[in-house]
Design a protein around this motif. Structure first.
Motif, PDB file in Angstrom:
ATOM      1  N   LEU A 108      55.120  57.275   4.270  1.00 22.75           N
ATOM      2  CA  LEU A 108      54.535  58.410   3.934  1.00 22.75           C
ATOM      3  C   LEU A 108      53.682  58.893   5.463  1.00 22.75           C
ATOM      4  O   LEU A 108      53.434  60.044   5.603  1.00 22.75           O
ATOM      5  CB  LEU A 108      53.471  58.671   3.028  1.00 22.75           C
ATOM      6  N   SER A 109      53.430  57.963   6.365  1.00 20.88           N
ATOM      7  CA  SER A 109      52.606  58.063   7.518  1.00 20.88           C
ATOM      8  C   SER A 109      53.402  58.997   8.445  1.00 20.88           C
ATOM      9  O   SER A 109      54.663  59.206   8.433  1.00 20.88           O
ATOM     10  CB  SER A 109      52.383  56.902   8.141  1.00 20.88           C
ATOM     11  N   SER A 110      52.526  59.755   9.384  1.00 20.22           N
ATOM     12  CA  SER A 110      53.123  60.369  10.367  1.00 20.22           C
ATOM     13  C   SER A 110      53.318  59.561  11.731  1.00 20.22           C
ATOM     14  O   SER A 110      52.543  59.012  12.187  1.00 20.22           O
ATOM     15  CB  SER A 110      52.317  61.533  10.827  1.00 20.22           C
ATOM     16  N   THR A 111      54.574  59.506  12.182  1.00 25.74           N
ATOM     17  CA  THR A 111      55.133  58.782  13.234  1.00 25.74           C
ATOM     18  C   THR A 111      54.522  57.328  13.660  1.00 25.74           C
ATOM     19  O   THR A 111      54.726  56.573  12.490  1.00 25.74           O
ATOM     20  CB  THR A 111      54.982  59.788  14.493  1.00 25.74           C
ATOM     21  N   ASP A 112      53.762  57.402  14.572  1.00 25.15           N
ATOM     22  CA  ASP A 112      53.082  55.991  14.933  1.00 25.15           C
ATOM     23  C   ASP A 112      51.749  56.010  14.501  1.00 25.15           C
ATOM     24  O   ASP A 112      51.048  54.807  15.190  1.00 25.15           O
ATOM     25  CB  ASP A 112      53.314  56.006  16.483  1.00 25.15           C
ATOM     26  N   SER A 113      51.203  56.486  13.387  1.00 22.82           N
ATOM     27  CA  SER A 113      49.750  56.057  12.887  1.00 22.82           C
ATOM     28  C   SER A 113      49.836  54.862  12.445  1.00 22.82           C
ATOM     29  O   SER A 113      50.724  54.393  11.600  1.00 22.82           O
ATOM     30  CB  SER A 113      49.287  57.303  11.866  1.00 22.82           C
ATOM     31  N   PRO A 114      48.676  54.084  12.852  1.00 25.42           N
ATOM     32  CA  PRO A 114      48.487  52.538  12.041  1.00 25.42           C
ATOM     33  C   PRO A 114      48.274  52.893  10.536  1.00 25.42           C
ATOM     34  O   PRO A 114      47.528  53.842  10.105  1.00 25.42           O
ATOM     35  CB  PRO A 114      47.454  51.991  12.712  1.00 25.42           C
ATOM     36  N   VAL A 115      48.829  52.446   9.763  1.00 23.93           N
ATOM     37  CA  VAL A 115      48.693  52.533   8.101  1.00 23.93           C
ATOM     38  C   VAL A 115      48.090  51.249   7.538  1.00 23.93           C
ATOM     39  O   VAL A 115      48.081  50.214   7.872  1.00 23.93           O
ATOM     40  CB  VAL A 115      49.934  52.706   7.417  1.00 23.93           C
TER      41      VAL A 115
END
Length: 406
Positions: A108-115
């Motif tokens: 679900l995260s946007s591109t290179d965001s840490p999750v």
């Protein structure tokens, strides 16, 4: 950090000033979490409900919370876990929920965001007295770290609402730790409460082993420094083995992502192959180095099939050659079943994924998308990359042959 309250007062005897101080510290922790680039999915059962309110009531929640699910009934928890746990309120279940949440956050995260994946399971006080302990377990999972806390509360010392508040404070602390932001002591434990914490860290080799084994669904190496593209939610993905990466690959992805608003360009390698042994950790790392040298983002997944990649990267555009496009719509690769081919690709379409098709040599003849008969129901899934934008007939196989590697 000492979490115990040694004043001798019961929790319900907290002064108004102390309540105000606690509220202020909670808000400060939430603001710090929202100011970090991390994005999280939370799976909570049996408590910590107030934490959701704290997170959602402070501006910035939409940039942090990707999803929050409360599988409160046993059957809901079983369906989420995919198994019947030996004990519902346990450290293992908290860790399992955190790992599931982490994989969900990756998708679900946007591109290179840490999750971050957060799992919580609790057995707190209720209407009727409990024979067992009042306890909870909270776990947070990131790409390189897993953290878990277990707390046993003194029975009869707090109301259910107060126990929920304590568990919510620990949940918030776990999220703050995972975001690597300050988490001031906000936990209202007494000397008679018991708590323990443990942490595991993973190096790159261990992360890749987890991916190969199916524990983690993918790992992103965000080598690109294009900050504008990294804001895009949609990915433009060129999948392949990239053995080796060559100029044709780079120019094809560049052509596919050249239109305004297309999305975040990245390459993708599946560590698991349909008809070959999986790549070794060292093979993966060697191929990743190619992308680091040219400053291009690459994703390592464990799904060799496009319909499975579509589940991992919903809403993405996959860049393929005409030779791959013709195989995608050929019933031969679906056990000779035309209806099966349609069903699988329609399911792929339902994820919002599309295919950007570049021209390639097919049986010695240069072909483009328009040369193939795409079923009407699938036509809007495919978009042609004009030969004027991209044409290069070199292949990785030919390069390996020229280097004497075949």
């Amino acid at each position: 950090m000492d979490l115990a309250d040694t004043s001798g007062r019961k929790p319900e005897e907290s002064t108004e000033d102390e309540e105000t101080t606690t509220t202020t510290m909670i808000r400060a922790a939430v603001e710090a979490v929202h100011s970090s680039p991390s994005q999280a999915v939370l799976y909570l059962t049996g408590g910590a409900s107030q934490a959701l309110g704290w997170l959602m009531s402070v501006p910035g929640a939409s940039s942090t919370v990707l999803e929050a699910v409360v599988p409160y009934s046993k059957m809901s928890t079983i369906q989420l876990l995919g198994k019947v746990p030996a004990q519902f309120c346990s450290k293992q279940v908290a860790e399992d929920l955190a790992l599931l949440a982490y994989n969900r956050a990756l998708k679900l995260s946007s591109t290179d965001s840490p999750v971050i994946g957060v799992g919580f399971t609790g057995s707190l006080g209720g209407k009727l007295p409990k024979r067992g302990d009042h306890r909870f377990h909270v776990s947070a999972r990131t790409s390189d770290r897993s953290w878990v806390s277990t707390v046993t509360l003194s029975k009869g010392l707090r109301t259910r609402e107060q126990e929920d508040k304590v568990s919510s404070q620990f949940l918030l602390k776990a999220i703050a730790n995972a975001c690597r932001v300050p988490s001031t002591s906000i936990s209202e434990l007494t000397e008679s409460d018991l708590s323990s914490e443990s942490e595991k860290t993973f190096d790159e080799d261990e992360e890749l082993e987890q991916l190969i084994n199916g524990e983690v669904c993918f790992k992103m190496y965000p080598f690109s420094n294009d900050s504008h593209a990294s804001d895009a939610e949609r990915k433009i993905i060129l999948s392949g083995s990239f053995n080796p990466l060559h100029d044709g690959h780079l120019k094809l992805l560049e052509a596919a992502s050249s239109s305004p608003g297309k999305g975040y360009p990245c390459f993708e390698i599946s560590a698991v192959n349909a008809d070959k042994p999986p790549l070794s950790v060292q093979e993966i790392k060697d191929r990743v180095k190619q992308f680091e040298r040219v400053g291009k983002t690459v994703i390592i997944s464990n799904q060799p099939f496009f319909y499975k990649k579509a589940e991992l990267f919903p809403g993405s555009a996959f860049v393929i050659g005409a030779d791959t496009a013709v195989r995608l719509i050929n019933p031969k690769y679906y056990d000779g079943d035309y209806k099966k081919m349609l069903q699988i690709l329609i399911e792929c379409k339902s994820t919002g994924c599309t295919f950007l098709v570049g021209g390639r040599n097919v049986d010695g003849v240069f072909k483009v998308l328009e040369d193939f008969d795409i079923p009407d129901v699938l036509k809007d899934m495919f978009e042609s990359i004009s030969p004027e934008k991209f044409r290069m007939d070199v292949s990785s196989t030919e390069i390996r042959r020229s280097r004497g590697l075949l």
